[in-house]
Scaffold this motif. Sequence first.
Motif, PDB file in Angstrom:
ATOM      1  N   LYS A  42      97.238  73.046  23.518  1.00 56.29           N
ATOM      2  CA  LYS A  42      97.003  71.683  23.072  1.00 56.29           C
ATOM      3  C   LYS A  42      97.060  71.603  21.547  1.00 56.29           C
ATOM      4  O   LYS A  42      96.581  72.483  20.844  1.00 56.29           O
ATOM      5  N   ASN A  43      97.707  70.532  21.058  1.00 51.62           N
ATOM      6  CA  ASN A  43      97.842  70.224  19.629  1.00 51.62           C
ATOM      7  C   ASN A  43      98.790  71.181  18.897  1.00 51.62           C
ATOM      8  O   ASN A  43      98.873  71.150  17.680  1.00 51.62           O
ATOM      9  N   ARG A  77     105.876  61.822  17.733  1.00 52.83           N
ATOM     10  CA  ARG A  77     105.369  63.071  18.324  1.00 52.83           C
ATOM     11  C   ARG A  77     106.425  63.777  19.161  1.00 52.83           C
ATOM     12  O   ARG A  77     106.342  64.982  19.365  1.00 52.83           O
ATOM     13  N   GLN A  90     103.160  67.802  18.299  1.00 57.08           N
ATOM     14  CA  GLN A  90     101.847  68.208  18.805  1.00 57.08           C
ATOM     15  C   GLN A  90     101.791  67.894  20.295  1.00 57.08           C
ATOM     16  O   GLN A  90     101.987  66.745  20.695  1.00 57.08           O
ATOM     17  N   LYS A  92     100.113  66.979  23.562  1.00 56.79           N
ATOM     18  CA  LYS A  92      98.889  66.237  23.854  1.00 56.79           C
ATOM     19  C   LYS A  92      98.651  66.164  25.354  1.00 56.79           C
ATOM     20  O   LYS A  92      99.582  66.275  26.162  1.00 56.79           O
ATOM     21  N   ASN A  94      96.345  63.419  27.191  1.00 51.00           N
ATOM     22  CA  ASN A  94      95.414  62.296  27.249  1.00 51.00           C
ATOM     23  C   ASN A  94      95.717  61.511  28.516  1.00 51.00           C
ATOM     24  O   ASN A  94      96.733  60.816  28.607  1.00 51.00           O
ATOM     25  N   SER A  97      96.408  57.712  28.274  1.00 53.59           N
ATOM     26  CA  SER A  97      97.553  57.194  27.513  1.00 53.59           C
ATOM     27  C   SER A  97      98.806  57.889  28.009  1.00 53.59           C
ATOM     28  O   SER A  97      98.941  59.107  27.888  1.00 53.59           O
ATOM     29  N   ASN A  99     101.889  57.775  26.857  1.00 52.70           N
ATOM     30  CA  ASN A  99     102.725  58.336  25.809  1.00 52.70           C
ATOM     31  C   ASN A  99     102.072  59.537  25.118  1.00 52.70           C
ATOM     32  O   ASN A  99     102.733  60.256  24.374  1.00 52.70           O
ATOM     33  N   ARG A 100     100.780  59.745  25.346  1.00 61.21           N
ATOM     34  CA  ARG A 100     100.093  60.885  24.729  1.00 61.21           C
ATOM     35  C   ARG A 100      99.692  61.927  25.762  1.00 61.21           C
ATOM     36  O   ARG A 100      98.854  62.766  25.502  1.00 61.21           O
ATOM     37  N   ASN A 101     100.299  61.855  26.934  1.00 60.91           N
ATOM     38  CA  ASN A 101     100.074  62.862  27.966  1.00 60.91           C
ATOM     39  C   ASN A 101     101.409  63.544  28.244  1.00 60.91           C
ATOM     40  O   ASN A 101     102.281  62.985  28.897  1.00 60.91           O
ATOM     41  N   HIS A 102     101.587  64.743  27.712  1.00 55.07           N
ATOM     42  CA  HIS A 102     102.871  65.425  27.802  1.00 55.07           C
ATOM     43  C   HIS A 102     102.977  66.320  29.021  1.00 55.07           C
ATOM     44  O   HIS A 102     104.018  66.978  29.209  1.00 55.07           O
TER      45      HIS A 102
END
Length: 882
Positions: A42-43, A77, A90, A92, A94, A97, A99-102
């Motif tokens: 993560k990150n 990102r 990075q 992510k 989440n 979200s 768009n922030r859950n890869h």
Amino acid sequence: MFFSFAAGLFAVVYLFIFVQGNVELDPGITIHPAPSVVIAQKNSPLLLNCSASSSPDAGPVTITWFKDGQPVVIDRRVQVRENGSLYFTQVKKNRNSKNRNHNGFYECFIKNKYGTVIARQVHLQVARISKSFSIEPADQEVKLGGVARFKCQIDGIPPPLYVWEKNSSPLPHNNRYITLYSGILQIHNISESDAGSFHCSVYQSFNKVNNVPVTIDLIWQHSRVQAGLKVITDTERRPPKIVAISKEVNATIKHSVTLECLADGNPSPVVTWMKDGNPTLDDNFKEINGRSNLKFIKVGKIDAGTYKCVASSPGFPDAVAETKLNVKGKYFSGSSNFQENAPKPPGNVTVTSVTSTEVCIQWSPSEYPDCCPVLAYTVHYGELKDVTQKAVTLKKNECIHDLKPHTDYKFYIRAYSRNGAGAQSDTVTVKTLESVPDAAPNLRLSSSSPYSIDVEWDPVPPEKCNGVITGYQIFVSNGGHEIMENVSAANQSYTFKELQADTEYKVRVLAGTAVGFPKLLDAQWPWLIHRTPKHNEKPQVKVQIQVSQLNLTCVDVKWNITDNQAVIGYKIYLSKKIQNIDAAQIFEIHDIKRTNYVMCGLESEKFYELMFVVDGSSNALATVEEIFQTVPPNETPLPPPPLQIIARIMSSSEIMVRWKRPGRQYDIKFYTVQFHRRDNSQKIMYARSDALEYELKNLEPYTYYSIRVRSHTTHDHGIFSDPVDVRTLEDVPSPPEKLYIERIDEDKVNLHWEPPTKQNGVITSYVIQYNHQKEDPENLWQSLEKNGTMTKATINGISKEVNYYFKVRACTNKGESHPSRTVELKAWICTFKCEQGGLITTKKDEDDGGILKDQRLGIIIGCSIGLSSIVICIVVVIVRQR
């Protein structure tokens, strides 16, 4: 199913080939191998390659990425590089979200003028581990001779590895203690010595999941739980009972999976596994793990089904329990059925061996619905335990190259249409033709007289034979004349006679098959040099020993000696191999006609090292070493650790580790080298070696490392050897830290610093350099050397009229470090007459160690006095004018 076949014709045909090898496709696109699962921290940044390339004559190329069937959203990102790789600045996770859950399933589509291909499919997961155990082990009371089962479980990606300990020590090394990857510990045939406290710890090996080779960093999690085991004395007969069996198990094709079954009873029941009323161990893809668990080495779709675990004891009815195994593809949606309207399996599959490395396959076309013709076939092949290779063809025949000689291979065919893959054909097994061996035998030379050389050799390793060995060629040379003798395959020794005494000879041996003998390079087939004894020299004594176990505490040592005329007695040295602090026991035997000796009082389930010495009148005539383990007669001993482990320091960052085989009776396949800093046993690293040596690289200078080695057979491994501690050589240190100046007189300063962060050895001295011109070359700077234990120096003769620059270097026996940061000392400034005792000194300044704070204060005071005088004069003049 996550992945759609809507990308077009070629996406359907070539979807399946991205895992193995470079395969050139008809539309001019080459698919390169790439992992199908990637676990990212993560990150952290991450780069996913599209793993495909298009030929220049195929026109412009367009690369598109999809996630879970939808185009990937490109933002700050997530970016697509010029070469088509998908870059995450990075990673992510989440859940709230999108768009922030890869996390998800990614596809890379590559398109040229001929069509579109799915070049890569990859499942991206973000690493994590829970803060607490979801299942903790419970205390148990178990009857003598019964079974115990402890389980701990924690949620994590990648799946964590579980380590069990008993009373804060490693588990006993025998096949009564079975650990499963799911966090389960089984103990069979409980004895009173098994009572105690059992601890479960977990750790994650992040690199191992992403196929990082050789060296593996372990990230330990400090979570730990424990439970107690109490043993009850009860010898009454008990009927068999299934204590635990796996629930429904979902497995991924070509992965390893274990079905658990634990049975109790007195006497201990015999466990068998059944599928469709037949025993399961009908091929090489399955084995019994421990005493009762069924392990699939590489599970296939044919293994799916319902399994029965049957526990049997004489005089009691059988105990039976069932479990179900589901086998699915790498990307599955819950159904194992093939696509509707997919082609039927190809028929009449025939495989013919053409050479030792090539076979050709033919088959009848698949039947298919009118809507969906066959677009291509895949030929799946591999060794019996590893059917993983694939070839693509539009024909109804194919030739496979680069196979291993004299090796059994399995083949099956599968047809593809735009609706997907059909069922596989019948599996056909064929053996490739023989070839010549790839290696020469290992030799041992001795002389039983001054005029002979006895040659013995080991069999060529099976993987190097390339066929059935039919004979040997033995060569001997004294530097001029060379003799060659042919020996049948039934022999592994030969004696050259009528040689010259006290003469140096060279010997080597070749093994051959029905095809012939190989033509090896000298490096692959070196000469072994031996000198025959002098005329009056006593002949060498050859001795062979065999250690046979009589019971858990007694062994019988037998020996065979070629010539005992010069023998006056024997000695046997016996010591425990692992964690031994006692001196070796010595058994002296004076009867030279004796050929065996029984030793008792040994500890059960321990490794022992035995050294057998043949004594002569003035020295030892022969010495043989052997390692053995005391185990019950019906159990197979574990492979012992290697002999004579030696660690040789090569440099400040490299150590060469060498060892000897523990014994020829053990079929050792490879070794594992474990190493870590002696002051940090939490960061443990491992390396595999197929030879009797391994070079450790990228180590830290002047650091003690603890090194251990263990042996591996095909299906088992032993315990690690006792540690060998060795320290790497010194290296150049890093620069000294936190340099600053303190002026104590007009021409005198104190210089302070801290030792280097990485000393890389013993600091023997510090070199202080100073100069009034910062840009001057090194040879113009003045220098002063101080003892390595000091971190302060006084420098005299500093001119007060110019600025000075200072830097410091640290030195070890290896050399000087780079210089520290350069600090500046400003010139001495005094605005009024300086009286003795009124010197202005400098203090440490966070920004510049050479700035004189008190001197600036003097300037301010002087200016203030001057201004005050001017004001007073003005006031006086004004008053007088009035």
